[in-house]
Design an enzyme around this catalytic site. Sequence first.
Site, PDB file in Angstrom:
ATOM      1  N   THR A  46       0.821  -1.209   0.000  1.00 24.12           N
ATOM      2  CA  THR A  46       0.000   0.000   0.000  1.00 24.12           C
ATOM      3  C   THR A  46       0.853   1.257   0.000  1.00 24.12           C
ATOM      4  O   THR A  46       0.564   2.232  -0.709  1.00 24.12           O
ATOM      5  CB  THR A  46      -0.912   0.007   1.239  1.00 24.12           C
ATOM      6  OG1 THR A  46      -1.655  -1.201   1.296  1.00 24.12           O
ATOM      7  CG2 THR A  46      -1.868   1.183   1.207  1.00 24.12           C
ATOM      8  N   TYR A 109     -13.378  -3.596  -0.293  1.00 25.95           N
ATOM      9  CA  TYR A 109     -14.564  -3.055  -0.965  1.00 25.95           C
ATOM     10  C   TYR A 109     -15.719  -4.046  -1.076  1.00 25.95           C
ATOM     11  O   TYR A 109     -16.863  -3.695  -0.775  1.00 25.95           O
ATOM     12  CB  TYR A 109     -14.199  -2.507  -2.354  1.00 25.95           C
ATOM     13  CG  TYR A 109     -15.322  -1.697  -2.984  1.00 25.95           C
ATOM     14  CD1 TYR A 109     -15.608  -0.412  -2.530  1.00 25.95           C
ATOM     15  CD2 TYR A 109     -16.112  -2.220  -4.015  1.00 25.95           C
ATOM     16  CE1 TYR A 109     -16.644   0.322  -3.081  1.00 25.95           C
ATOM     17  CE2 TYR A 109     -17.146  -1.489  -4.571  1.00 25.95           C
ATOM     18  CZ  TYR A 109     -17.405  -0.217  -4.107  1.00 25.95           C
ATOM     19  OH  TYR A 109     -18.428   0.500  -4.647  1.00 25.95           O
ATOM     20  N   TYR A 135      -2.645 -10.384   4.906  1.00 23.03           N
ATOM     21  CA  TYR A 135      -2.578  -9.013   5.409  1.00 23.03           C
ATOM     22  C   TYR A 135      -3.970  -8.569   5.826  1.00 23.03           C
ATOM     23  O   TYR A 135      -4.872  -8.479   5.000  1.00 23.03           O
ATOM     24  CB  TYR A 135      -2.000  -8.118   4.306  1.00 23.03           C
ATOM     25  CG  TYR A 135      -1.862  -6.651   4.621  1.00 23.03           C
ATOM     26  CD1 TYR A 135      -1.907  -6.144   5.919  1.00 23.03           C
ATOM     27  CD2 TYR A 135      -1.653  -5.738   3.587  1.00 23.03           C
ATOM     28  CE1 TYR A 135      -1.760  -4.793   6.178  1.00 23.03           C
ATOM     29  CE2 TYR A 135      -1.504  -4.381   3.827  1.00 23.03           C
ATOM     30  CZ  TYR A 135      -1.561  -3.913   5.123  1.00 23.03           C
ATOM     31  OH  TYR A 135      -1.417  -2.573   5.364  1.00 23.03           O
ATOM     32  N   ARG A 140      -8.616  -0.213   5.784  1.00 23.00           N
ATOM     33  CA  ARG A 140      -8.587  -0.050   4.326  1.00 23.00           C
ATOM     34  C   ARG A 140      -9.533  -1.005   3.599  1.00 23.00           C
ATOM     35  O   ARG A 140      -9.942  -0.727   2.471  1.00 23.00           O
ATOM     36  CB  ARG A 140      -7.163  -0.258   3.807  1.00 23.00           C
ATOM     37  CG  ARG A 140      -6.192   0.846   4.195  1.00 23.00           C
ATOM     38  CD  ARG A 140      -4.844   0.632   3.535  1.00 23.00           C
ATOM     39  NE  ARG A 140      -3.887   1.671   3.884  1.00 23.00           N
ATOM     40  CZ  ARG A 140      -3.755   2.842   3.268  1.00 23.00           C
ATOM     41  NH1 ARG A 140      -4.553   3.142   2.268  1.00 23.00           N
ATOM     42  NH2 ARG A 140      -2.842   3.718   3.653  1.00 23.00           N
ATOM     43  N   LYS A 164       0.356 -10.235   8.415  1.00 21.74           N
ATOM     44  CA  LYS A 164       0.603  -8.849   8.794  1.00 21.74           C
ATOM     45  C   LYS A 164      -0.693  -8.356   9.413  1.00 21.74           C
ATOM     46  O   LYS A 164      -1.697  -8.165   8.721  1.00 21.74           O
ATOM     47  CB  LYS A 164       0.994  -8.006   7.581  1.00 21.74           C
ATOM     48  CG  LYS A 164       1.227  -6.538   7.923  1.00 21.74           C
ATOM     49  CD  LYS A 164       1.534  -5.703   6.691  1.00 21.74           C
ATOM     50  CE  LYS A 164       1.707  -4.230   7.056  1.00 21.74           C
ATOM     51  NZ  LYS A 164       1.899  -3.377   5.851  1.00 21.74           N
ATOM     52  N   ILE A 206       6.081  -5.219   9.664  1.00 23.62           N
ATOM     53  CA  ILE A 206       6.258  -4.617   8.349  1.00 23.62           C
ATOM     54  C   ILE A 206       5.895  -3.154   8.528  1.00 23.62           C
ATOM     55  O   ILE A 206       4.730  -2.821   8.782  1.00 23.62           O
ATOM     56  CB  ILE A 206       5.410  -5.300   7.270  1.00 23.62           C
ATOM     57  CG1 ILE A 206       5.903  -6.736   7.064  1.00 23.62           C
ATOM     58  CG2 ILE A 206       5.463  -4.527   5.952  1.00 23.62           C
ATOM     59  CD1 ILE A 206       5.054  -7.571   6.119  1.00 23.62           C
TER      60      ILE A 206
END
Length: 293
Positions: A46, A109, A135, A140, A164, A206
Amino acid sequence: MQAFVGTGVALVTPFKKDFSVDTEALKRIVNYVTEGGVEYLVVLGTTAESATLSQDEKELVINTIVEANNGRLPLVLGVGGNNTLKVVEELKNRDFSNFQAILSVSPYYNKPTQEGIYQHFKMIAENSPIPVIVYNVPGRTASNMLPETVLRLANDFKNIIGIKEAAGDIVQAMKLIQHKPKDFLVISGDDMITLPMVLAGGAGVISVIGEGYPKEFSTMVRLGLERKVDEAYALHYELMDSIDMIFEQGNPGGVKEIFKSLQLSENTVRLPLVNVNESLANRLDAFTKQLLK
């Protein structure tokens, strides 16, 4: 899996003032973080603004980082999306010879159920030629991978080697650490709670701030892994204000201001992102100069 214990950094994509990819700046950043002591590099996450890169630009970024890294550190490639079949197609067609793992975000989404998330990563695990780090970043994606789903994936697919975890929820992270398979890695995706997660049994991070201040942040993580708690927290509190600042007006606008201060790259970001305002830029510049003086 020891390659992914410690500090990985999510590399930015530096742009010139005309918004083209700045490959020379990218090489400087790879050298900066490598010499700063991080353990591995994450490509096209990202923070790389990968959502606004063309396919040709993505290939340019990959090739530039591979060349600059020159085999020094393990590389993780971001391969994810909300179209499962498109992700699988990339997994089947890409050359992964320079990469040790992929980082794959939970579908955004679409807002899938937990079963949908499981089936998405099942297809990825069955088609990836290299290990997979999943992840979870609900801020997000608009959906949270629950510990039960992550643990189910971890137990069912040996090539899903870690997560993550960026829900910002230390209790959720502790549940993962408590019940995970022995070699499964719980990696922080939140710089602010990295040290508590490491001390609870996490494998590292990360990081974004670790890209701006690689020596200081990676040292903090190593001290945490060594259970040198007081020394680790001294570094945590020294860096704490900067972690708030780099995310105050969005990522990677904040860390790009640090790179501008360090004269490694321009601070250019692509729309819909915009640069941080002058006040925040000045605060980041002052912090950077004080920390690294």
